[in-house]
Design an enzyme around this catalytic site. Structure first.
Site, mmCIF file in Angstrom:
data_model
loop_
_atom_site.group_PDB
_atom_site.id
_atom_site.type_symbol
_atom_site.label_atom_id
_atom_site.label_comp_id
_atom_site.label_asym_id
_atom_site.label_seq_id
_atom_site.Cartn_x
_atom_site.Cartn_y
_atom_site.Cartn_z
ATOM 1 N N GLU A 51 0.747 -1.296 -0.031
ATOM 2 C CA GLU A 51 0.055 0.066 0.033
ATOM 3 C C GLU A 51 1.005 1.397 -0.054
ATOM 4 O O GLU A 51 0.281 2.339 -0.290
ATOM 5 C CB GLU A 51 -1.203 0.034 1.175
ATOM 6 C CG GLU A 51 -0.383 0.138 2.520
ATOM 7 C CD GLU A 51 -1.276 -0.160 3.787
ATOM 8 O OE1 GLU A 51 -2.674 -0.654 3.350
ATOM 9 O OE2 GLU A 51 -0.866 -0.048 4.672
ATOM 10 N N SER A 52 2.179 1.297 0.122
ATOM 11 C CA SER A 52 2.944 2.280 0.206
ATOM 12 C C SER A 52 3.097 2.846 -1.395
ATOM 13 O O SER A 52 3.591 3.898 -1.635
ATOM 14 C CB SER A 52 4.327 1.954 0.505
ATOM 15 O OG SER A 52 4.900 0.740 -0.184
#
Lengths: 258, 285, 285, 258
Positions: A51-52
């Site tokens: 999700e980064s």
């Protein structure tokens, strides 16, 4: 046959559930190990997304966080976090999302927010992070958790992310069109939702695990499918690749910690 | 128009008691040096926004600087819970704090809406999630074309955004590379901004045309603080100090240990210490 | 999963009569070669979406392939009006076409919403602008937090997006550099996509980590067509053919001249001709 | 004193209205020449933005389109078009936007859409492009147009972009908080809106231009400010820089056309 731990069995079983053309939203811990094990064995073209913002990443060692530099270095591309949640997750491009949490109920709803009352919590947990939208935007959800009475509860203190809600068609009643939790992979068994009630039922026991062990570690009356199989044990190759991955990870991160 | 300043000047000019501040950096590029300077200057009653509070806000909350926390995931990344935050929420120590809790998607969309000059963001979110019950800033609107219900949250419009980046030019243009997180959006959403950087260079002529760059006229203050993201990392400069993250779990477990550590490593230090902290963690640039 | 194909295969498999198609490229990287193949294959009744129709849609409209046009600025860039489009709108030649007209902001937001999987986009737009009277797809919603009225338009969700880009990998990942326009959004918003590229390379390992890349699993078909953006340009490969834009003003001024030109330069040609057209326009790569 | 054309006077007058710290949304033609003239004379730090996504661009020659490669090559950074309209224009970061069009009324409303009826147009013009939102999102708007009865009309056939609407507070009544057109720079004069009525009034005549010439080339009864100045003629430096810019442009683009 090689000896293996329950955690290894859980990771291997999760890895096997992934396909070569899957696009996975990966979390840290067991999901990260499972996804990378799949990539290093039967699913070399699998797309791993953290999700980064790292898309198509292929880390040589397991990351410590969802935003390690290694993930960016090995990714096809890295996008901003707003773009990740808008174009990629909400855009419906993720086939499999992994979730876990402090508390799970029999319909796959998860609590990672609080133990006790929200306003006066006994334990303030980290909160949902990406989970509320991962739970509804991914094509399907795999849950990996070790079984325990503390974690597998009859009633959640707080619903952080939606599974099958109250069961049956409740998920659709929330306006959600994705499949939700299709698989719960624990250290003891593989569970799948009953097609009608959507309650998790045991479909496969890991080697040497009894129904009693399974029932004794969940806070509800565990149900078993009409036919319960035995999970194939990890192959020598699966164990070797997984252990090599963990050894590389320990060498890389351990070194930095001294 | 960016000013190139010292960290002390930048914080003194831009951050006031009671301000709403977003310190951003998603695992990467967390502006620890700037947060320490805010603590040294004794700022209080802050509303702090951040997707992942982690150590940086655990320290600020533990020191009593925070009145309200707006967040989506409060863990020590890869390690566990945040013990100072827990102590504040569960026991009101050293003070009670207000909580406004969202999902990551909501927070990212709220920054994006702030950067876009919109009053709110809409997204497909929070379905079946109980935060809708406890957070009045989650509402729903109906798509005028399809009738679909979509979640809405107010845009983030902080008084100040604080970030760490790789480079600035002498004019004050800022370059962010690697995992860029929500930092560009946070700066564009904020009224003012403080940006610490690893180095200041002549220009960005050799940079990729589509790299993430904030022009000098969108930034208020630029400060050179090598190592300023420690114990997080700066891609191309130094690695994450994982030992420090593990150590934090012990330091933060006890109020006195925490206070003693903060006195020694934050309150009695200067921004220059960050360069020495990252010296053993350097990577090829 | 991207297939590496010939242009003829890619168009035959992906573009059907009656489809809604977005050919995008904002001044830069306009997919002319793909549009010509669509005309050669005789596609008709197309709904074509594009911010700036320019020559590419002037040709498609003039050949009668278009049923409906969704757009925001219909000029020949730097030259003047689009004469085939005018003839269709003013005189229904060679057929009447429907018009759905927006502003650039609305179109860009509609692509962005499509890429985001949303049914609509909201933005601060169209205030005092008369398009609201003639376009029923412009509505307004009220911000649930501030009461502000915001414009809303439906998301673009074309059947097919067609773009031109610099490079693809052998797997079908696509790299777009320079003025990237709305192409990434158009591809992500579409059900299928056809991407023509200047060259196919082993991998993107030497590319900037935050460059604009479409992974192979978001793209349907990749085709190598060197020069495929002519007479627009491809950054790093060849310059805009300004003479062709000026010449178009004359070619398109007369129906017979236009038809004759299209027969000779489009209908009786192959995609290979594009490489020869850009040969005199090469720039340092 | 050097001779100069009315177009040169118009471009120079527009350039002078720009400040060193302005952030300009530039269109092709006269605005592009004016903005780059300002950058090459009194406003070296001015930020020029073209809607193609190029931010902080400094072209050596004037672009043929708003998306020339030269703009990207010399820009500080280039962003996607959705980002340009969302973060940069709607975000309220542009201090001055330039507009022009086929038809203009005395309140600075502009038509670039159709001559005649929208559904059965006599002339189908290009349409609004960025104009509807440029008109309301920029801090203020400068309009550059050559005066003619065809262009300066009493009533627009279509309102593509909002100026001061029906005058007075009508702009604010549309929920718009930016200043709108603050300056109309033509080949004959400089006009500014009356503080109350918002009708354009002539505040400065270019050298040698009479009130009669101005009145004869607009389709409404032209108003003049209480004090009408004379626009200072272009300086030798302004003319030299402008002509050099045009000469470089012709050499660069002309070559490609032969």
């Amino acid at each position: 046959m090689t000896a293996f731990t329950p955690t290894e069995m859980m990771t291997v079983a999760a890895a096997r559930a992934l396909k070569n053309d899957d696009v996975c939203f990966v979390g840290i811990g067991a999901p990260s190990a499972a996804c990378n094990l799949a990539r290093l064995t039967h699913a070399p073209d699998i797309t791993l997304i953290y999700e980064s913002g790292t898309i198509g990443t292929a880390p040589d060692v397991l990351p410590l966080s969802i935003g390690d530099g290694e993930l960016c270095d090995t990714a096809l591309t890295t996008v901003s976090v707003p773009e990740m949640f808008r174009y990629w997750l909400q855009g419906g491009r993720i086939t499999v999302g992994f979730l876990g949490g402090a508390q799970l109920d029999k319909f796959g709803n998860i609590n990672t927010t609080v133990v006790g009352d929200y306003d006066k919590p006994k334990v303030r947990l980290p909160g949902g992070g990406g989970a509320p939208e991962i739970a509804v935007s991914c094509g399907e959800i795999f849950i990996t958790m070790k079984q325990s009475l503390r974690g597998f509860v009859d009633k959640l203190d707080f619903i952080t992310s939606l599974g099958h809600g109250k069961g049956g068609n409740d998920r659709a009643a929330h306006g959600v069109t994705t499949k939700g939790p299709t698989r719960l992979i624990t250290d003891l068994a593989i569970w799948e939702p009953d097609p009608e009630t959507k309650e998790f039922t045991v479909t496969s026991l890991h080697q040497g695990v009894t129904r009693e062990q399974v029932s004794a570690t969940v806070g509800w009356a565990a149900k078993f499918a009409a036919e319960v199989g035995e999970t194939p044990v990890p192959t020598a190759e699966e164990l070797e690749v997984l252990r090599d991955l963990h050894a590389r990870t320990k060498a890389a991160h351990g070194g930095g910690n001294e | 128009m960016a000013k190139i300043q010292t960290l002390s000047e930048a914080v003194a000019e831009n951050i006031k008691d009671g301000d709403t501040i977003a310190f951003e950096g998603f695992t990467h590029l967390i502006p620890h040096a700037a947060a320490h300077e805010v603590l040294r200057q004794g700022r209080k009653d802050l509303t702090v926004i951040r997707m992942t509070p982690d150590i940086i806000y655990d320290q600020m909350i533990g020191m009593g600087a925070v009145k309200k926390l707006v967040f989506s995931f409060a863990g020590n990344p890869g390690v566990g819970l945040l013990r100072r935050l827990r102590d504040a929420v569960e026991n009101q120590w050293p003070r009670a704090i207000e909580i406004e809790e969202h999902s990551h998607a909501a927070m990212a969309n709220a920054y994006e809406a702030g950067a876009s000059g919109l009053p709110c963001a809409i997204f497909r979110g929070y379905r079946g999630a109980e935060l809708t019950r406890v957070n009045p800033n989650i509402k729903f609107i109906t798509c005028p074309f399809t009738g679909e219900e979509l979640a809405a949250v107010p845009a983030h419009r902080p008084d100040v955004a604080v970030i760490h980046a790789q480079k600035a030019t002498k004019k004050g243009d800022v370059l962010i590379e690697g995992i860029t997180g929500v930092q560009k959006e946070a700066v564009l959403a904020a009224k003012r901004s403080v940006v610490t950087v690893e180095e200041i260079v002549e220009d960005f002529d050799d940079v990729h045309p589509n790299a993430t760059v904030l022009p000098f006229w969108t930034v208020t203050s630029v400060v050179k603080v090598p190592g300023g993201a420690h114990p997080s990392y700066t891609q191309g400069y130094y690695a994450r100090d994982n030992a420090a993250y593990l150590e934090w779990d012990k330091i933060s477990a006890d109020r006195e240990t925490f206070l003693e550590w903060m006195r020694e490593h934050v309150m009695n230090e200067t921004p220059d210490v960050f360069a020495t902290r990252v010296a053993p963690l350097k990577v090829q640039g």
